[in-house]
Design a protein around this motif. Structure first.
Motif, PDB file in Angstrom:
ATOM      1  N   THR A  75      41.598   8.119   4.884  1.00 43.82           N
ATOM      2  CA  THR A  75      42.684   7.241   4.497  1.00 43.82           C
ATOM      3  C   THR A  75      42.403   6.713   3.105  1.00 43.82           C
ATOM      4  O   THR A  75      41.281   6.323   2.810  1.00 43.82           O
ATOM      5  CB  THR A  75      42.765   6.065   5.491  1.00 43.82           C
ATOM      6  OG1 THR A  75      42.953   6.597   6.792  1.00 43.82           O
ATOM      7  CG2 THR A  75      43.917   5.148   5.140  1.00 43.82           C
ATOM      8  N   ASP A  76      43.408   6.744   2.277  1.00 45.84           N
ATOM      9  CA  ASP A  76      43.298   6.134   0.955  1.00 45.84           C
ATOM     10  C   ASP A  76      43.427   4.630   1.148  1.00 45.84           C
ATOM     11  O   ASP A  76      44.498   4.136   1.480  1.00 45.84           O
ATOM     12  CB  ASP A  76      44.416   6.680   0.063  1.00 45.84           C
ATOM     13  CG  ASP A  76      44.363   6.080  -1.331  1.00 45.84           C
ATOM     14  OD1 ASP A  76      43.535   5.186  -1.566  1.00 45.84           O
ATOM     15  OD2 ASP A  76      45.160   6.526  -2.179  1.00 45.84           O
ATOM     16  N   THR A  77      42.334   3.911   0.966  1.00 45.17           N
ATOM     17  CA  THR A  77      42.374   2.471   1.233  1.00 45.17           C
ATOM     18  C   THR A  77      42.718   1.663  -0.018  1.00 45.17           C
ATOM     19  O   THR A  77      42.560   0.441  -0.030  1.00 45.17           O
ATOM     20  CB  THR A  77      41.025   1.972   1.785  1.00 45.17           C
ATOM     21  OG1 THR A  77      40.006   2.348   0.867  1.00 45.17           O
ATOM     22  CG2 THR A  77      40.754   2.562   3.137  1.00 45.17           C
ATOM     23  N   GLY A  78      43.200   2.332  -1.047  1.00 43.69           N
ATOM     24  CA  GLY A  78      43.542   1.638  -2.292  1.00 43.69           C
ATOM     25  C   GLY A  78      44.605   0.572  -2.085  1.00 43.69           C
ATOM     26  O   GLY A  78      45.390   0.608  -1.133  1.00 43.69           O
ATOM     27  N   GLN A  79      44.628  -0.368  -2.994  1.00 40.89           N
ATOM     28  CA  GLN A  79      45.568  -1.483  -2.925  1.00 40.89           C
ATOM     29  C   GLN A  79      47.007  -1.015  -3.131  1.00 40.89           C
ATOM     30  O   GLN A  79      47.285  -0.241  -4.044  1.00 40.89           O
ATOM     31  CB  GLN A  79      45.198  -2.500  -4.009  1.00 40.89           C
ATOM     32  CG  GLN A  79      46.099  -3.695  -4.094  1.00 40.89           C
ATOM     33  CD  GLN A  79      45.749  -4.746  -3.047  1.00 40.89           C
ATOM     34  OE1 GLN A  79      44.595  -5.012  -2.768  1.00 40.89           O
ATOM     35  NE2 GLN A  79      46.766  -5.328  -2.453  1.00 40.89           N
ATOM     36  N   GLY A  80      47.919  -1.464  -2.283  1.00 38.24           N
ATOM     37  CA  GLY A  80      49.343  -1.238  -2.510  1.00 38.24           C
ATOM     38  C   GLY A  80      49.900  -2.346  -3.382  1.00 38.24           C
ATOM     39  O   GLY A  80      49.262  -3.382  -3.558  1.00 38.24           O
ATOM     40  N   ILE A  93      46.871  -9.028   1.712  1.00 42.06           N
ATOM     41  CA  ILE A  93      45.472  -9.135   1.310  1.00 42.06           C
ATOM     42  C   ILE A  93      45.325  -8.456  -0.043  1.00 42.06           C
ATOM     43  O   ILE A  93      45.700  -7.295  -0.198  1.00 42.06           O
ATOM     44  CB  ILE A  93      44.539  -8.480   2.338  1.00 42.06           C
ATOM     45  CG1 ILE A  93      44.714  -9.135   3.708  1.00 42.06           C
ATOM     46  CG2 ILE A  93      43.091  -8.597   1.885  1.00 42.06           C
ATOM     47  CD1 ILE A  93      43.943  -8.453   4.812  1.00 42.06           C
ATOM     48  N   SER A  94      44.836  -9.205  -1.011  1.00 41.61           N
ATOM     49  CA  SER A  94      44.531  -8.626  -2.304  1.00 41.61           C
ATOM     50  C   SER A  94      43.041  -8.312  -2.304  1.00 41.61           C
ATOM     51  O   SER A  94      42.210  -9.199  -2.170  1.00 41.61           O
ATOM     52  CB  SER A  94      44.893  -9.619  -3.410  1.00 41.61           C
ATOM     53  OG  SER A  94      44.472  -9.115  -4.647  1.00 41.61           O
ATOM     54  N   GLY A  95      42.722  -7.036  -2.434  1.00 40.00           N
ATOM     55  CA  GLY A  95      41.333  -6.613  -2.295  1.00 40.00           C
ATOM     56  C   GLY A  95      41.104  -6.031  -0.908  1.00 40.00           C
ATOM     57  O   GLY A  95      42.048  -5.803  -0.164  1.00 40.00           O
ATOM     58  N   ASP A  96      39.854  -5.803  -0.562  1.00 36.36           N
ATOM     59  CA  ASP A  96      39.545  -5.138   0.704  1.00 36.36           C
ATOM     60  C   ASP A  96      39.636  -6.103   1.873  1.00 36.36           C
ATOM     61  O   ASP A  96      39.375  -7.293   1.734  1.00 36.36           O
ATOM     62  CB  ASP A  96      38.134  -4.541   0.648  1.00 36.36           C
ATOM     63  CG  ASP A  96      38.091  -3.338  -0.275  1.00 36.36           C
ATOM     64  OD1 ASP A  96      39.151  -2.709  -0.452  1.00 36.36           O
ATOM     65  OD2 ASP A  96      37.014  -3.037  -0.813  1.00 36.36           O
ATOM     66  N   GLY A  97      39.978  -5.558   3.029  1.00 38.06           N
ATOM     67  CA  GLY A  97      40.014  -6.365   4.245  1.00 38.06           C
ATOM     68  C   GLY A  97      41.205  -5.993   5.111  1.00 38.06           C
ATOM     69  O   GLY A  97      42.150  -5.338   4.654  1.00 38.06           O
ATOM     70  N   PHE A  98      41.137  -6.389   6.377  1.00 40.96           N
ATOM     71  CA  PHE A  98      42.201  -6.117   7.339  1.00 40.96           C
ATOM     72  C   PHE A  98      42.445  -7.354   8.186  1.00 40.96           C
ATOM     73  O   PHE A  98      41.533  -8.127   8.438  1.00 40.96           O
ATOM     74  CB  PHE A  98      41.795  -4.965   8.284  1.00 40.96           C
ATOM     75  CG  PHE A  98      41.657  -3.636   7.591  1.00 40.96           C
ATOM     76  CD1 PHE A  98      42.727  -2.767   7.519  1.00 40.96           C
ATOM     77  CD2 PHE A  98      40.454  -3.263   7.014  1.00 40.96           C
ATOM     78  CE1 PHE A  98      42.604  -1.551   6.876  1.00 40.96           C
ATOM     79  CE2 PHE A  98      40.317  -2.046   6.367  1.00 40.96           C
ATOM     80  CZ  PHE A  98      41.403  -1.187   6.296  1.00 40.96           C
ATOM     81  N   PHE A  99      43.701  -7.513   8.620  1.00 37.49           N
ATOM     82  CA  PHE A  99      44.010  -8.514   9.635  1.00 37.49           C
ATOM     83  C   PHE A  99      43.607  -7.950  10.990  1.00 37.49           C
ATOM     84  O   PHE A  99      43.723  -6.744  11.224  1.00 37.49           O
ATOM     85  CB  PHE A  99      45.512  -8.829   9.659  1.00 37.49           C
ATOM     86  CG  PHE A  99      46.047  -9.381   8.382  1.00 37.49           C
ATOM     87  CD1 PHE A  99      45.753 -10.670   7.986  1.00 37.49           C
ATOM     88  CD2 PHE A  99      46.858  -8.610   7.565  1.00 37.49           C
ATOM     89  CE1 PHE A  99      46.254 -11.188   6.803  1.00 37.49           C
ATOM     90  CE2 PHE A  99      47.364  -9.116   6.379  1.00 37.49           C
ATOM     91  CZ  PHE A  99      47.060 -10.412   5.996  1.00 37.49           C
ATOM     92  N   THR A 100      43.170  -8.822  11.897  1.00 38.44           N
ATOM     93  CA  THR A 100      42.819  -8.384  13.246  1.00 38.44           C
ATOM     94  C   THR A 100      43.985  -8.681  14.181  1.00 38.44           C
ATOM     95  O   THR A 100      44.501  -9.797  14.193  1.00 38.44           O
ATOM     96  CB  THR A 100      41.558  -9.113  13.741  1.00 38.44           C
ATOM     97  OG1 THR A 100      40.564  -9.007  12.733  1.00 38.44           O
ATOM     98  CG2 THR A 100      41.052  -8.502  15.018  1.00 38.44           C
ATOM     99  N   ILE A 101      44.401  -7.658  14.918  1.00 38.65           N
ATOM    100  CA  ILE A 101      45.560  -7.758  15.802  1.00 38.65           C
ATOM    101  C   ILE A 101      45.088  -7.546  17.237  1.00 38.65           C
ATOM    102  O   ILE A 101      44.322  -6.612  17.498  1.00 38.65           O
ATOM    103  CB  ILE A 101      46.601  -6.673  15.455  1.00 38.65           C
ATOM    104  CG1 ILE A 101      46.965  -6.691  13.973  1.00 38.65           C
ATOM    105  CG2 ILE A 101      47.852  -6.808  16.312  1.00 38.65           C
ATOM    106  CD1 ILE A 101      47.624  -7.957  13.511  1.00 38.65           C
ATOM    107  N   ILE A 198      41.281 -11.548  -0.814  1.00 33.60           N
ATOM    108  CA  ILE A 198      41.859 -12.869  -0.627  1.00 33.60           C
ATOM    109  C   ILE A 198      43.270 -12.743  -0.065  1.00 33.60           C
ATOM    110  O   ILE A 198      43.974 -11.754  -0.312  1.00 33.60           O
ATOM    111  CB  ILE A 198      41.883 -13.700  -1.930  1.00 33.60           C
ATOM    112  CG1 ILE A 198      42.640 -12.963  -3.021  1.00 33.60           C
ATOM    113  CG2 ILE A 198      40.493 -14.065  -2.376  1.00 33.60           C
ATOM    114  CD1 ILE A 198      42.999 -13.867  -4.170  1.00 33.60           C
ATOM    115  N   VAL A 199      43.669 -13.730   0.722  1.00 38.40           N
ATOM    116  CA  VAL A 199      44.973 -13.720   1.386  1.00 38.40           C
ATOM    117  C   VAL A 199      45.990 -14.412   0.487  1.00 38.40           C
ATOM    118  O   VAL A 199      45.727 -15.481  -0.062  1.00 38.40           O
ATOM    119  CB  VAL A 199      44.889 -14.438   2.746  1.00 38.40           C
ATOM    120  CG1 VAL A 199      46.252 -14.473   3.418  1.00 38.40           C
ATOM    121  CG2 VAL A 199      43.868 -13.760   3.633  1.00 38.40           C
ATOM    122  N   LEU A 200      47.152 -13.774   0.339  1.00 38.36           N
ATOM    123  CA  LEU A 200      48.233 -14.363  -0.439  1.00 38.36           C
ATOM    124  C   LEU A 200      49.384 -14.667   0.507  1.00 38.36           C
ATOM    125  O   LEU A 200      49.871 -13.779   1.206  1.00 38.36           O
ATOM    126  CB  LEU A 200      48.696 -13.394  -1.527  1.00 38.36           C
ATOM    127  CG  LEU A 200      47.650 -13.028  -2.582  1.00 38.36           C
ATOM    128  CD1 LEU A 200      48.175 -11.911  -3.460  1.00 38.36           C
ATOM    129  CD2 LEU A 200      47.324 -14.245  -3.419  1.00 38.36           C
TER     130      LEU A 200
END
Lengths: 249, 265
Positions: A75-80, A93-101, A198-200
């Motif tokens: 998977t291309d994990t680059g920023q959208g 999320i700006s930068g790396d990271g995931f929300f947990t669902i 960071i979360v926006l």
């Protein structure tokens, strides 16, 4: 020649699969938090060609590939692109990271932060799954307006409600992809770690598909498919001559 | 060739988005209209490897991964941000500041009530205050608000209290407007005509505490649509381009099928 026929056939299948992956990337241009597929083509087991020499000993000619296939991919994990929506519960999320669902199958991970409240004031995804906090419980935001900090802490006025469960993986590009578009932590995804991003609040992350590059890849894949069909045809013709014309005097 | 269907899902998703934006733009002059947005998700996908294939010897290659099955619209959501106010000066033009809803009687709804932000009311021939489709505006007691025949002027206060100035100089109370709030307004189901009903996702309607600075009623004003025309146009253009990309996928897939068909002549 027959070996070549099978090689060409395997290439047709491989390029067809690659085309499907590119088609999916294009179809999801507007999907929030979508991460592009990067299918990897690779060759199968190689044969070592040998030839008989006059003395009966065998001399090595060199390796010969036998097959090509999609051997997995990542998977291309680059920023959208981040798009401002101004909606209170749109999070990116700006930068790396995931929300947990929280799903019935257990925790899953996503970059798609278009959340809303359910009837009881819990934060949920459009599918109705809970957005989990750092302790793994559904995050209850209540009915009053909330503010979300860059580190994912959720505030209602001056009251701290909780903190979003934000995680990252050392090999995030090898996270398993679920039918619903969520990611699952498989053995290949590496270690879970704290999310550096960071979360926006009031933003959504768009798909990270580059339509121009994808169209180029699509064209290249298409032509490769075509070329392999030609190669197959040429070999078929060679075989036809070998079978029908060689014996003719 | 599954890419044909993947392309088709992209076409459908883009079409849904175009429809939604068209709906928003068409309602740019609708009082109390709330813009809608479509949310997309990935569709079902599959593993790319047949299970009986041997593992590869390519260095760094991993277990087979799945590739997607296209895109899917998972739902629409309504943007409940306020629209701008138009001052009209009409007695029964009401605008809500804050996140409340007017409550109107609506027979087709399960509990006989619907909720709206469109404050364009009028008095019908029976003296009831109704919306443009004849649904009565409800007061705190759950009954329609009725204006006496000999009232000359009606005042709606910020806290929803309604007073009628009678032709003999008396002032009579007509009740107090009911306003409802929801935990999750995005979960409301739209009935058309700007009316919404509560669902499990929206939560039960709560009686709103009106009159404060964060929720009050303004008489003589209408809330216009909250549609941002520029954003709608950008959305329309991106949806159109997505559609073209998806159409291209369908086209290349078709040509690939043609190529495969030419293998044997």
């Amino acid at each position: 020649v027959l070996r070549g026929v099978y090689q060409s056939a395997s290439a047709l299948l491989a390029f067809q699969t690659r085309h499907e992956a590119l088609a999916t990337n294009l179809a999801n241009l507007q999907t929030t938090g979508f991460k592009a597929y990067r299918p990897a083509l690779g060759s199968f087991a190689r044969l070592l060609l040998q030839r008989r020499t006059g003395s009966g000993a065998e001399a090595v000619v060199g390796p010969l590939g036998t097959d090509v296939a999609v051997v997995g991919g990542k998977t291309d994990t680059g920023q959208g692109a981040l798009r401002e929506t101004g909606q209170e519960l749109d999070l990116a999320i700006s930068g790396d990271g995931f929300f947990t669902i929280g799903t019935p199958e257990g925790p899953r991970y996503t970059r798609a932060g278009h959340f809303h409240r359910d009837g009881e004031g819990r934060l949920v995804t459009p599918e109705g799954w809970f957005v989990l906090d750092e302790g793994g419980d559904p995050l209850e935001v209540g009915s009053d307006p909330v503010r979300v900090d860059g580190d994912g802490t959720v505030w209602s006025g001056s009251r701290r409600i909780g903190r979003l469960g934000l995680v990252h993986f050392t090999e995030a590009e090898f996270l398993e992809r679920e039918p619903t578009g969520l990611f699952n932590a498989g053995p290949a995804a590496g270690e879970m770690e704290a999310a550096p991003g960071i979360v926006l609040q009031g933003f959504l992350e768009g798909a990270n598909v580059d339509p121009g590059q994808t169209m180029v890849d699509l064209l290249a894949t298409f032509r490769a498919y075509e070329a392999n069909q030609r190669a197959l045809e040429a070999q078929d013709e060679t075989l036809r001559r070998a079978v029908n014309d060689l014996a003719r005097f | 060739l599954r890419a044909l269907w993947i392309g088709a899902t992209g076409l459908t998703a883009a079409q849904t988005k175009i429809d939604t934006h068209a709906h928003n733009v068409a309602n740019i002059n609708t009082v109390g209209f709330k813009g809608k947005d479509v949310l997309f998700s990935e569709a079902m996908h599959r593993q790319v490897h047949r299970p009986n294939r041997p593992s590869t010897q390519v260095p760094g290659a991993l277990e087979p991964q799945s590739i997607g099955g296209g895109a899917l619209a998972v739902g629409t959501r309504t943007d409940f941000r306020p629209g701008a106010w138009l001052t009209t000066g009409q007695d029964w033009h009401l605008a809500i500041q804050g996140d409340g809803f007017f409550v109107v009687g609506f027979e087709a709804a399960p509990d006989g009530r619907a909720y709206t932000r469109a404050g364009e009311f009028r008095v019908d021939r029976d003296g009831r205050v109704v919306d443009p489709w004849g649904n009565p505006l409800l007061a705190d007691n759950g009954r329609p608000i009725t204006v006496p025949r000999d009232a000359v002027q009606v005042t709606v206060q910020r806290d929803g209290r309604i007073f009628a100035q009678m032709d003999d100089g008396d002032q009579r109370s007509l009740g107090r407007l009911r306003l409802a709030r929801f935990v999750n307004p995005e979960g409301l189901a739209s009935l058309g005509n700007g009316l919404f009903v509560d669902t499990e996702a929206s939560g039960e309607p709560q009686l709103a505490n009106r009159g404060g600075s964060d929720l009050y009623i303004q008489q003589g004003a209408l809330e216009s649509a909250n549609v941002d025309l520029a954003a709608e146009m950008v959305g329309l253009i991106t949806a159109q381009r997505t559609m073209q990309f998806a159409a291209r996928v369908v086209q290349t897939t078709d040509e690939m099928m043609g190529i495969a068909n030419r293998i044997y002549r």
